[in-house]
Design an enzyme around this catalytic site. Structure first.
Site, mmCIF file in Angstrom:
data_model
loop_
_atom_site.group_PDB
_atom_site.id
_atom_site.type_symbol
_atom_site.label_atom_id
_atom_site.label_comp_id
_atom_site.label_asym_id
_atom_site.label_seq_id
_atom_site.Cartn_x
_atom_site.Cartn_y
_atom_site.Cartn_z
ATOM 1 C CG HIS A 162 -1.581 1.328 1.447
ATOM 2 N ND1 HIS A 162 -2.592 1.796 0.637
ATOM 3 C CD2 HIS A 162 -1.321 2.316 2.340
ATOM 4 C CE1 HIS A 162 -2.948 3.007 1.045
ATOM 5 N NE2 HIS A 162 -2.185 3.348 2.064
ATOM 6 C CG HIS A 167 0.581 6.499 -0.064
ATOM 7 N ND1 HIS A 167 -0.327 7.541 -0.188
ATOM 8 C CD2 HIS A 167 0.049 5.654 0.857
ATOM 9 C CE1 HIS A 167 -1.348 7.334 0.641
ATOM 10 N NE2 HIS A 167 -1.155 6.191 1.280
ATOM 11 C CD GLU A 208 -4.519 6.673 2.133
ATOM 12 O OE1 GLU A 208 -4.617 5.688 1.385
ATOM 13 O OE2 GLU A 208 -3.526 6.872 2.854
ATOM 14 C CB SER A 227 -2.322 -0.170 -2.716
ATOM 15 O OG SER A 227 -3.218 0.279 -1.719
HETATM 16 FE FE LIG Z 1 -2.305 5.295 2.931
#
Ligand SMILES: [Fe+2]
Length: 295
Positions: A162, A167, A208, A227
């Site tokens: 993730h 990110h 997010e 993700s």
């Molecule tokens: Fe995150």
């Protein structure tokens, strides 16, 4: 409750000074003592890390590198269909390894020449003010462990897949990374916990779990969607709402389920105009007004 941080496993320091990650009984790695020992060792690296020094190397097993390779390959296929052009271009620029888990130090060294962002290791929960605040300086707190190999396509906590595939690829974009920095500036500027929560919720529903119109379709730019092997196939069917700061800042969400309410930007410019502008200028008073309007 609102914090992404709440689904991190708690990290405790035992009386003898050793670090223990307290996995829930439902965690896929709970009954695997070898995995748990590795989780403890990886958490200890972050706890012992001195800012300004290189991020210590985490030991991963061949099985764990295979988890990365599998998920990385599967997500790359889905990204071509579901990720924004800006994210895809940034991922191309960053050039993460596909066959093995990169060390966070390596991710940092790939990222820094592109947008100035650097990674910091996190054992688990980082207090919200620190997590968001240091984004203003170009630092991103990241967990270093990987999910249990028995469930390669599922993790109950944010893991290195993730943090890095979600990110770091976004942080390699000049335009997305600027938004991360602005979110950090907002988190530093606001004083009350309520205002900080509002800022963090806007982050949740954008960086997010944000989606936008892109190339004639709804595509994702949020790290949480990009993700997640399961979620990425589902987001187009969710309750998609117009980008609205007051709504994003006051909508509750359940981190244990797929995110079913999503906010749609009409373009990257639209996201920058609305959300970038909000983070750049917000303060406790403007947030209190927005929250009142949303009631
Ligand atoms: Fe995150």
């Amino acid at each position: 409750m609102f914090e992404e941080a709440q689904y991190f496993a708690p990290v405790a320091t035992r009386d003898d000074g050793t670090i223990e990650v307290e996995l829930a009984a439902s965690h896929p790695g709970f009954a695997d003592p070898v995995y748990r020992a590795r989780r403890n060792a990886i958490a200890a690296l972050a706890v012992g890390h001195v800012p300004g020094t290189p991020i210590p190397t985490a030991e991963y097993t061949p099985q764990e590198h295979e988890v990365w390779a599998l998920v990385s390959r599967e997500l790359a296929i889905k990204h071509r269909v579901y990720a924004t052009a800006e994210y895809l271009d940034a991922a191309e620029r960053l050039g993460l390894p596909k066959d093995r888990i990169p060390q966070l130090q390596e991710v940092s060294e790939l990222l820094q020449p592109l947008t100035g962002f650097r990674y910091l290791p996190a054992a688990g929960l980082v207090p919200l003010r620190d997590f968001y605040g240091v984004l203003a300086d170009g630092f991103f707190h990241s967990t270093q462990y990987i999910r249990h190999h028995s469930t390669p396509l599922y993790t109950p906590e944010p893991d290195v897949i993730h943090e890095v595939i979600g990110h770091a690829n976004a942080l390699a974009s000049d335009r997305y990374s600027r938004l991360y920095r602005l979110a950090g500036g907002a988190a530093r500027r606001v004083e009350s916990d309520a205002a900080l929560e509002f800022v963090s919720k806007v982050f949740w529903f954008t960086l997010e779990f944000g989606v936008m119109a892109d190339q004639g379709e709804l595509r994702a730019y949020g790290a949480g969607i990009l993700s997640s092997y399961g979620e990425i196939e589902e987001f187009r069917g969710m309750d998609i709402r117009p980008l609205d700061i007051a709504r994003m800042g006051t909508t509750h969400y359940d981190i244990t389920k797929y995110q079913d309410v999503l906010f749609r930007a009409e373009s990257l410019e639209h996201l920058e105009d609305v959300v970038g502008e909000f983070w750049e200028t917000c303060d406790d008073e403007s947030i209190a007004r927005l929250a009142a309007d949303a009631r």
